[in-house]
Design a protein around this motif. Structure first.
Motif, PDB file in Angstrom:
ATOM      1  N   ASP A   8       0.830  -1.206   0.000  1.00 45.13           N
ATOM      2  CA  ASP A   8       0.000   0.000   0.000  1.00 45.13           C
ATOM      3  C   ASP A   8       0.862   1.253   0.000  1.00 45.13           C
ATOM      4  OD1 ASP A   8      -2.333  -1.483   0.059  1.00 45.13           O
ATOM      5  OD2 ASP A   8      -2.348  -1.577   2.250  1.00 45.13           O
ATOM      6  N   LYS A   9       1.994   1.187   0.708  1.00 46.62           N
ATOM      7  CA  LYS A   9       2.894   2.332   0.771  1.00 46.62           C
ATOM      8  C   LYS A   9       4.319   1.840   0.967  1.00 46.62           C
ATOM      9  CE  LYS A   9       1.896   2.989   5.712  1.00 46.62           C
ATOM     10  NZ  LYS A   9       1.421   3.942   6.742  1.00 46.62           N
ATOM     11  N   ILE A  10       5.238   2.677   0.558  1.00 49.66           N
ATOM     12  CA  ILE A  10       6.658   2.335   0.644  1.00 49.66           C
ATOM     13  C   ILE A  10       7.434   3.634   0.754  1.00 49.66           C
ATOM     14  CG2 ILE A  10       7.187   2.370  -1.828  1.00 49.66           C
ATOM     15  CD1 ILE A  10       8.707  -0.329  -1.318  1.00 49.66           C
ATOM     16  N   GLU A 116      13.448   0.790   2.176  1.00 45.81           N
ATOM     17  CA  GLU A 116      12.461   0.046   1.399  1.00 45.81           C
ATOM     18  C   GLU A 116      12.090   0.857   0.159  1.00 45.81           C
ATOM     19  OE1 GLU A 116      11.437  -3.058   1.892  1.00 45.81           O
ATOM     20  OE2 GLU A 116      12.919  -3.099   3.513  1.00 45.81           O
ATOM     21  N   HIS A 117      12.194   0.229  -0.990  1.00 41.59           N
ATOM     22  CA  HIS A 117      11.932   0.945  -2.241  1.00 41.59           C
ATOM     23  C   HIS A 117      11.576  -0.044  -3.344  1.00 41.59           C
ATOM     24  CE1 HIS A 117      16.061  -0.477  -2.807  1.00 41.59           C
ATOM     25  NE2 HIS A 117      15.875  -0.328  -4.111  1.00 41.59           N
ATOM     26  N   VAL A 118      11.010   0.478  -4.413  1.00 47.03           N
ATOM     27  CA  VAL A 118      10.767  -0.301  -5.622  1.00 47.03           C
ATOM     28  C   VAL A 118      11.260   0.493  -6.812  1.00 47.03           C
ATOM     29  CG1 VAL A 118       8.816  -1.643  -4.764  1.00 47.03           C
ATOM     30  CG2 VAL A 118       8.404   0.590  -5.816  1.00 47.03           C
ATOM     31  N   PHE A 213       3.475  11.068  -2.101  1.00 42.49           N
ATOM     32  CA  PHE A 213       3.039  10.925  -3.488  1.00 42.49           C
ATOM     33  C   PHE A 213       2.115   9.718  -3.616  1.00 42.49           C
ATOM     34  CE2 PHE A 213       7.249  12.763  -3.328  1.00 42.49           C
ATOM     35  CZ  PHE A 213       7.083  13.922  -4.053  1.00 42.49           C
ATOM     36  N   HIS A 214       1.222   9.799  -4.602  1.00 44.36           N
ATOM     37  CA  HIS A 214       0.309   8.700  -4.888  1.00 44.36           C
ATOM     38  C   HIS A 214       0.469   8.309  -6.341  1.00 44.36           C
ATOM     39  CE1 HIS A 214      -3.758   7.010  -6.035  1.00 44.36           C
ATOM     40  NE2 HIS A 214      -3.329   6.173  -5.107  1.00 44.36           N
ATOM     41  N   ARG A 221       1.519   4.450  -2.471  1.00 42.02           N
ATOM     42  CA  ARG A 221       1.917   5.723  -1.872  1.00 42.02           C
ATOM     43  C   ARG A 221       3.373   5.640  -1.422  1.00 42.02           C
ATOM     44  NH1 ARG A 221      -2.589   8.773  -1.254  1.00 42.02           N
ATOM     45  NH2 ARG A 221      -4.569   7.633  -1.338  1.00 42.02           N
ATOM     46  N   CYS A 222       4.085   6.759  -1.547  1.00 43.59           N
ATOM     47  CA  CYS A 222       5.487   6.788  -1.145  1.00 43.59           C
ATOM     48  C   CYS A 222       5.843   8.160  -0.597  1.00 43.59           C
ATOM     49  CB  CYS A 222       6.402   6.425  -2.309  1.00 43.59           C
ATOM     50  SG  CYS A 222       6.348   7.592  -3.688  1.00 43.59           S
ATOM     51  N   ARG A 223       6.949   8.221   0.145  1.00 45.46           N
ATOM     52  CA  ARG A 223       7.417   9.482   0.703  1.00 45.46           C
ATOM     53  C   ARG A 223       8.363  10.204  -0.249  1.00 45.46           C
ATOM     54  NH1 ARG A 223       9.488   9.314   6.725  1.00 45.46           N
ATOM     55  NH2 ARG A 223      11.399   8.782   5.596  1.00 45.46           N
TER      56      ARG A 223
END
Length: 553
Positions: A8-10, A116-118, A213-214, A221-223
């Motif tokens: 859901d978020k990272i 943590e990232h993609v 961000f979405h 969602r990510c920072r």
């Protein structure tokens, strides 16, 4: 590559899966670069400055590079200072004495710094534009960069070639695009970052939200957002008159009519060089050698014989078209495979020629042309390759983010960009909008060798914010502020012992990085060294991609 199980978020999302994205992912996995005092840099001033700043996350780039302009060592003045610094630390003096000096950087695995990232890319394999082939170009054309300058950290291209039992490259050897693409494809698995790399992934609708961000296409969602999508993903579109020609089949053998190539640079040359023997090619190109010369002009025959052979044919065609005395092309005075091949292809150059009309009929078309002297004539063609340039695209961003980045006054800013688009912003900071970073050719530095600095910048800022140290001054590409960060030394990570590294159980040895290339387009310096000839060119002139030689992005 990673299985598609979206969280859901990272913390961080990287858009693009080219070399710069892979370098950043390697660092975000907890692989941290350190200056290796055991292998001091041959620049004594730089070494003295770095002796007490071991961790490269905590350096002052402005101070470290302040003497570069006056140094006896030739440092690039076109690339960003942070990219130049990392390049020379990874591959000291590689432009002159490749292999003579060991890397001044060692990589340490520090799992406590992992983020943590993609990494999301739309190509079928990791590698970005190296994995893509939007033109009819051979995969076996040599890269513009040399082998020692195309490596990523942790697993070098040379290691890959040896493992594949390829002929081991000598210094200044140019691997084929196929070799580089295969290397980048397996790189994530070889260094243990494949769990974060996603391919065949189209991203859409990225917008700013209260928490960061979405990403609408993945409801993710990510920072932090890192843009690594490059500036070479899209061919510059042909004007409407020519669009029907692009629909003609590119398959060979349907008829004997020539293929029409429009363009003056490396991509056009790649297409010309890929035409099968005994087929004719019509080549329309801009010829203005004094005001706007083709980048092929800088390709010395000893270092880049295939591109030099195309340029010689262009030059001969231009001389003939301008009414000069019909002289033999210099390339015909010598024999080499590329010169012989150009004769086999039956090349016809048409400098400064305009396409006035198009008439399609079946599997071919008649084009009406006007030459530089106003003469009108017709040619029958089988297909058009329109390759006058490339651009990147930020169409995956919504209008709000596009406006933040590009600052256009019109309501719908263009999403197509070049390496120059964000350069002014990047020279101030690689964080081009709050929590939005750019790396790779989006910075304006298109060579893989000059990708490391921007990746280090983004990784450092992301790591600091993840740790909650928001008061630490961010470093810019030209001025990495701050002495040693006490947060790192307090927890002992900057002095992690070899025993602790080994007990981590993962990639616990130091990685000696190598990287990408020097320049065939400016400061052409032909150096003879043990029967080797090498030409260097400035980064601002080098075609970063390279379709058949890079892309860094």
């Amino acid at each position: 590559m990673a299985q598609v199980q979206w969280p859901d978020k990272i913390d961080t999302v990287v858009i693009g899966n080219g070399p710069s994205a892979l370098i950043l992912s390697f660092i975000l996995h907890g692989n941290i670069p350190y200056y290796d005092n055991a292998h001091p840099h041959p620049d004594p001033i730089l070494h003295q400055k770095l002796r007490d700043s071991i961790c490269l996350l905590d350096i002052d780039v402005s101070d470290l590079t302040s003497h570069f302009a006056a140094s006896r060592i030739s440092y690039s003045t076109q690339a960003l200072p942070i990219n130049v610094l990392l390049d020379t630390l990874i591959r000291p003096l590689s432009d002159i004495d490749p292999g003579e000096h060991e890397s001044c950087i060692k990589w340490r695995y520090e799992p406590q710094r992992r983020i943590e990232h993609v990494v999301l890319g739309n190509t079928a394999d990791a590698g970005g534009q190296w994995a893509d082939n939007p033109i009819v170009g051979s995969w076996d054309i040599g890269a513009l960069s040399y082998t020692e300058m195309l490596s990523l950290p942790g697993y070098s291209l040379m290691e890959h070639l040896k493992g594949q039992k390829e002929m081991v490259a000598e210094d200044f050897d140019r691997p084929s695009r196929r070799m580089v693409a295969e290397y980048l494809k397996i790189y994530p698995r070889m260094v243990g970052i494949d769990g974060s790399i996603y391919t065949n992934t189209n991203v859409e609708g990225i917008s700013r939200s209260e928490q960061g961000f979405h990403i609408k296409s993945h409801d993710l969602r990510c920072r932090n957002l890192v843009l690594a999508s490059g500036t070479f993903s899209n061919l510059v579109p042909a004007r409407p008159l020519l669009q029907p020609l692009l629909r003609l089949s590119s398959s060979l053998g349907l008829n004997d009519f020539p293929r029409l190539v429009v363009g003056s640079g490396f991509t056009a040359a790649d297409v010309v060089l890929s035409i099968p023997a005994n087929r004719k090619v019509l080549h329309i190109f801009k010829w203005a050698p004094d005001e706007n010369p083709s980048p092929l002009k800088a390709c010395h025959p000893s270092a880049y014989p295939e591109y030099a052979s195309v340029y010689k044919e262009m030059k001969l065609a231009a001389k003939q078209a301008l009414g000069s005395e019909r002289v033999q092309s210099p390339m015909r005075k010598k024999n080499n495979a590329f010169q012989d091949r150009m004769r086999d292809v039956r090349y016809e150059g048409l400098p400064n020629t305009c396409i006035k009309d198009v008439d399609l009929h079946g599997e071919s078309a008649t084009v009406t042309l006007e030459d530089n002297n106003g003469q009108i004539f017709n040619r029958e063609i089988s297909h058009l390759e329109y390759v006058i340039g490339r651009r990147g695209s930020l169409e995956y961003l919504d209008q709000g983010l596009l406006f933040e980045l590009l600052g256009h006054s019109e309501s719908t800013p263009s999403s197509l960009i070049s390496g120059k688009t964000l350069r002014t912003k990047v020279e101030e900071s690689l964080e081009v909008a709050p929590n939005v970073f750019v790396i790779g050719s989006l910075t304006g530095d298109s060579l893989i060798r000059f990708a490391f600095g921007a990746c280090l910048y983004a990784a450092r800022e992301i790591m600091l914010r993840s740790a909650g140290d928001l008061h630490k001054a961010p470093f810019s590409n030209g001025d990495v502020h701050g002495a040693v960060d006490k947060r790192w030394t307090d927890n002992g990570s900057s002095t992690i012992s070899e025993k602790e590294n080994q007990e981590s159980g993962m990639m616990n040895h130091d990685y000696n990085g190598i990287n990408d290339h020097t320049n065939p387009a400016k400061n052409m310096d032909i150096r003879n060294s043990a029967k080797r000839v090498r030409k260097t060119m400035d980064a601002s002139q080098h075609p970063s991609r390279r379709l058949s030689g890079c892309t860094i992005s």
